[in-house]
Design a protein around this motif. Structure first.
Motif, PDB file in Angstrom:
ATOM      1  N   LYS A 103      -9.097 -19.392 -22.995  1.00  0.00           N
ATOM      2  CA  LYS A 103      -9.338 -18.269 -23.908  1.00  0.00           C
ATOM      3  C   LYS A 103     -10.346 -17.281 -23.324  1.00  0.00           C
ATOM      4  O   LYS A 103     -10.116 -16.068 -23.299  1.00  0.00           O
ATOM      5  CB  LYS A 103      -9.825 -18.799 -25.263  1.00  0.00           C
ATOM      6  N   SER A 104     -11.470 -17.821 -22.842  1.00  0.00           N
ATOM      7  CA  SER A 104     -12.482 -16.924 -22.266  1.00  0.00           C
ATOM      8  C   SER A 104     -11.983 -16.295 -20.969  1.00  0.00           C
ATOM      9  O   SER A 104     -12.245 -15.122 -20.696  1.00  0.00           O
ATOM     10  CB  SER A 104     -13.780 -17.686 -22.006  1.00  0.00           C
ATOM     11  N   THR A 105     -11.233 -17.062 -20.197  1.00  0.00           N
ATOM     12  CA  THR A 105     -10.691 -16.529 -18.950  1.00  0.00           C
ATOM     13  C   THR A 105      -9.728 -15.369 -19.241  1.00  0.00           C
ATOM     14  O   THR A 105      -9.696 -14.378 -18.510  1.00  0.00           O
ATOM     15  CB  THR A 105      -9.966 -17.633 -18.161  1.00  0.00           C
TER      16      THR A 105
ATOM     17  N   PHE B 234     -19.474 -11.530 -26.023  1.00  0.00           N
ATOM     18  CA  PHE B 234     -19.426 -12.782 -25.283  1.00  0.00           C
ATOM     19  C   PHE B 234     -19.624 -13.974 -26.195  1.00  0.00           C
ATOM     20  O   PHE B 234     -20.082 -13.858 -27.322  1.00  0.00           O
ATOM     21  CB  PHE B 234     -20.493 -12.788 -24.193  1.00  0.00           C
ATOM     22  N   GLN B 235     -19.285 -15.140 -25.635  1.00  0.00           N
ATOM     23  CA  GLN B 235     -19.401 -16.370 -26.405  1.00  0.00           C
ATOM     24  C   GLN B 235     -20.866 -16.629 -26.761  1.00  0.00           C
ATOM     25  O   GLN B 235     -21.196 -16.856 -27.912  1.00  0.00           O
ATOM     26  CB  GLN B 235     -18.837 -17.504 -25.548  1.00  0.00           C
ATOM     27  N   ARG B 236     -21.731 -16.558 -25.744  1.00  0.00           N
ATOM     28  CA  ARG B 236     -23.174 -16.629 -25.979  1.00  0.00           C
ATOM     29  C   ARG B 236     -23.610 -15.244 -26.406  1.00  0.00           C
ATOM     30  O   ARG B 236     -23.103 -14.277 -25.865  1.00  0.00           O
ATOM     31  CB  ARG B 236     -23.888 -16.916 -24.645  1.00  0.00           C
TER      32      ARG B 236
ATOM     33  N   VAL C  19     -13.430 -10.469 -29.117  1.00  0.00           N
ATOM     34  CA  VAL C  19     -14.582 -11.136 -29.716  1.00  0.00           C
ATOM     35  C   VAL C  19     -14.473 -12.633 -29.472  1.00  0.00           C
ATOM     36  O   VAL C  19     -13.559 -13.283 -29.978  1.00  0.00           O
ATOM     37  CB  VAL C  19     -14.640 -10.839 -31.234  1.00  0.00           C
ATOM     38  N   ASP C  20     -15.397 -13.161 -28.664  1.00  0.00           N
ATOM     39  CA  ASP C  20     -15.330 -14.571 -28.284  1.00  0.00           C
ATOM     40  C   ASP C  20     -16.246 -15.400 -29.185  1.00  0.00           C
ATOM     41  O   ASP C  20     -17.464 -15.268 -29.128  1.00  0.00           O
ATOM     42  CB  ASP C  20     -15.750 -14.723 -26.809  1.00  0.00           C
ATOM     43  N   GLU C  21     -15.647 -16.234 -30.002  1.00  0.00           N
ATOM     44  CA  GLU C  21     -16.370 -17.139 -30.903  1.00  0.00           C
ATOM     45  C   GLU C  21     -17.537 -16.472 -31.624  1.00  0.00           C
ATOM     46  O   GLU C  21     -18.689 -16.844 -31.433  1.00  0.00           O
ATOM     47  CB  GLU C  21     -16.856 -18.371 -30.123  1.00  0.00           C
ATOM     48  N   PRO C  22     -17.244 -15.495 -32.475  1.00  0.00           N
ATOM     49  CA  PRO C  22     -18.304 -14.745 -33.143  1.00  0.00           C
ATOM     50  C   PRO C  22     -19.091 -15.588 -34.130  1.00  0.00           C
ATOM     51  O   PRO C  22     -20.266 -15.321 -34.378  1.00  0.00           O
ATOM     52  CB  PRO C  22     -17.550 -13.630 -33.876  1.00  0.00           C
TER      53      PRO C  22
HETATM   54 MG   LIG Z   1     -14.600 -20.076 -24.138  1.00  0.00          MG
END
Ligand SMILES: [Mg+2]
Ligand SMILES: Nc1ncnc2c1ncn2[C@@H]1O[C@H](COP(=O)(O)OP(=O)(O)O)[C@@H](O)[C@H]1O
Lengths: 247, 406
Positions: free
Chosen positions: A43-45, A87-89, A171-174
């Motif tokens: 997913k992040s990739t 980003f996720q973080r 939006v990564d893991e908001p």
């Molecule tokens: Mg990820």
């Protein structure tokens, strides 16, 4: 339906390991889409590829009404073309105030000369205040981002994303690290934003995805496993096996 | 008027007032002969070093690029102005001596005389092609800015485009300085090899004595420092400063906001190179001589040490660091500090000063990462992010938590 972003046949390998495997994905100009999938599904990739951080080995990524390929553009050019990313973080500039963080993100000329000649107008001040109020940071404009709580940083980053006025938001893991109330507010906000632009949300939390009430794409081992409404994909046997079954 | 009285401009106003007062005091003291000409020169040179430190703070403290090559630009600025000073001064002498011969000299005789005078020491008698502009002050002044600026632009473009960062970039800048120094050491470099350019304190066409000229240069140095301070302050206190600090702490994130990180680095690198070159152009006429030893890598390392001791990421910090350390250095190495006999050995400060400086650097880095400038921040009371000791961003140059506190 017209598409804003079209990813087709994309493959990425890291040292022989295929993180993304012949992935095809499309999203319209005003659409909300959730991407779910187990850890390491890519997913992040996927977001890295769209934003230019990772170059795919093969495939194409095109963006806009008159489609342009994003593959030859730098990260900064892609961002200027209208792709925003969370980003996720939470990644905000810790040594700078909330107001400075938002000013950085505010839509305006991005070249050194444009920035040197830029000065804040009353309109900018109002916009920054409005964005801060929208995410509950209205009284923290002068505080450094580093002293905000984890949830507040997530919010600040969402506000920065909005300040950019992108046409596509990734939006990564908001909701990671947010309280229940904050999560609810986040869903409302994302649904609201998606009325005027494309939003792709990566999330683990099923309740959160359910509240988004949108099409869902399930990723597994770098490829699309299923796509459709949440009820539809959760009934899919393959999805149950690889994802829901585990957790 | 209200705008410049904002709190964020307070430090700049205090700095300018302090500099003006200092300039006035030195001028008065020099006028009444309370300080020696050589001391006025030392102070003037110190102001030039402060100017270079200001540039260093922009590139390292704000943009996070630890350049170990900026004194090369400083020396190049000195070489460029030195070429005109030496040429024009020699021209005067040659014309005067040819006049003694009776007949008016031809242009060929004059240029031959100049070439022999300047290049006799390296066994040459022709003016190298790079001296083609040396007869003209405006052209040579243009070169003061253009040559180091161009060098920085090309070097920076190559380095930043390939995304060289952190310690690798520092090594690369150091290599550039070393290569340049080695080149200049050669006799056929056209700049008199290890002799360098000398007699730069003599201004062509000026009859005033060194006591007067030294005060002029002191004023010029103070003015340059003030102007550069105002310019850099307005840059770093605005959005540009915000962008480069963001690049320092997390450049990947800045890219995703749409900023071309490489252009900003190149801009900052070139701008600071030009400031260093201007500082050098003011410094060497006061020093009187510029030679390739001035480009030694250690000079650029000193610049970083000043910025660190003064406190990086705040302009006045760099100036204070440069002033304090370079003045102490000239005091200790001037041989006027009494040696300390310990019975079994004597502490001779000319030798031991380096050790003391090194020790101070280590102590400041460990216990006062904000440097001397940090003391002022404590008075102003700025909020600090609590990162439990982690740096403020993922990048090599990012500010450490202790530096940002209070
Ligand atoms: Mg990820
Ligand atoms: N830069 C990289 N180098 C090597 N492997 C990577 C890199 N980025 C991601 N991967 C691998 O690719 C896979 C997908 O990762 P990622 O996209 O982060 O998954 P997720 O769906 O959890 O966000 C994982 O197995 C991860 O280890």
């Amino acid at each position: 339906m017209s598409t804003l972003l079209e990813v087709s046949g994309v493959t990425v390998s890291f040292d022989g390991f295929r993180a993304i495997n012949n992935l095809t994905f499309a999203i319209g100009p005003a659409e909300l889409r959730a991407i779910i999938g187990p850890n390491g599904a890519g997913k992040s990739t996927f977001m890295d590829i769209v934003t230019g951080k990772t170059r795919p080995d093969s495939g194409s990524v095109s963006f806009g009404e008159k489609p342009v390929s994003l593959l030859r553009m730098s990260e900064a050019q892609i961002a200027r073309a209208g792709v925003g990313r969370k980003f996720q973080r939470p990644t905000v500039f810790e040594d700078q105030t909330v107001s400075e963080n938002l000013t950085l993100a505010l839509k305006a000329g991005r070249s050194p000369w444009a920035v040197l000649g830029w000065s804040k107008t009353g309109v900018d001040d109002e916009r920054i205040l409005a964005l801060a109020v929208q995410v509950g940071l209205g009284d923290s404009l002068g505080r450094k981002a580093g002293i905000l709580s984890h949830g507040q940083k997530q919010w600040l980053e969402i506000a920065m994303l909005l300040a950019q006025e992108p046409r596509l938001l990734l939006v990564d893991e908001p909701a990671a690290g947010m309280t229940l109330a904050e999560r609810e507010k986040t869903t409302e906000l994302l649904v609201e934003i998606a009325k005027t632009r494309a939003v792709v949300v990566v999330e683990h939390d099923m309740e959160f995805v359910r509240r988004l009430d949108c099409r869902v794409t399930v990723l597994h081992e770098g490829a699309v496993l299923a796509e459709g409404s949440l009820d539809h994909v959760t009934k899919n046997q393959a999805v149950i096996d690889v994802y829901l079954g585990r957790g | 008027m209200r705008a410049i009285l904002q709190p964020r401009h307070r430090s700049a106003l205090v700095f300018l007032a302090g500099l003006a007062l200092f300039t006035l005091c030195v001028t008065v003291a020099a006028h009444f002969g309370l300080v020696s000409t050589s001391f006025v020169k030392t102070l003037g040179k110190t102001l030039c070093l402060c100017l270079a430190a200001l540039a260093m703070d922009l590139i390292w403290g704000y943009a996070g690029i630890l350049s170990l090559g900026h004194m090369a630009f400083f020396a190049l600025g000195g070489y460029m102005i030195g070429m005109w000073l030496m040429y024009a001064r020699t021209e005067e002498i040659v014309i005067a001596s040819l006049l003694n011969g009776g007949l008016p000299a031809t242009p060929e005789e004059i240029s031959q005389g100049i070439a022999t005078q300047i290049f006799g020491v390296v066994g040459a008698s022709d003016l190298p092609a790079i001296w083609g502009f040396a007869h003209s002050l405006p052209l040579q002044l243009t070169l003061v800015v253009a040559l180091p600026g161009l060098l920085a632009l090309v070097f920076g473009w190559l380095a930043f485009r390939s995304r060289v960062t952190g310690v690798y970039l520092s090594i690369l800048t150091q290599a550039m300085t070393l290569a340049l120094a080695l080149y200049l050491f050669q006799n056929d470099s056209g700049l008199r090899g290890n002799n360098g350019l000398s007699g730069l304190q003599n201004l062509p066409g000026v009859t005033a004595g060194q006591d007067t000229v030294s005060v002029w240069f002191f004023w010029a140095s103070a003015l340059a420092l003030a102007l550069a301070y105002v310019a850099l302050h307005s840059i770093v206190s605005g959005k540009f400063g915000s962008v480069i600090r963001a690049i320092r702490d997390d450049e990947a994130r800045v890219r995703f906001l749409g900023y071309s990180v490489e252009s900003y680095k190149l801009f900052a690198f070139t701008l600071t190179a030009v400031i260093c070159a201007l500082a050098g152009a003011l410094y060497y006429p006061q020093a009187g001589i510029v030679n390739p030893a001035e480009l030694a890598p250690i000079a650029s390392i000193y610049l970083a040490v000043w910025a660190a001791i003064g406190g990086r990421g705040r302009l006045y910090g760099a100036v204070i660091g440069a002033a304090v350390v370079s003045l102490l250095s000239s005091w200790f190495t001037g041989g006027r500090v009494p040696s300390i006999p310990l019975g079994f050995a004597t502490i001779n400060w000319v030798d031991w000063w380096q050790v003391l400086l090194g020790l101070t650097f280590v102590l400041v880095t460990l216990f006062a990462p904000k440097g001397i400038g940090g003391l002022f921040d404590r008075l102003a009371g700025v909020h600090a992010p609590d990162r439990k000791g982690a740096p403020l961003g993922p990048d090599d140059g990012s500010l450490q938590e202790k530096e940002a506190q209070e």
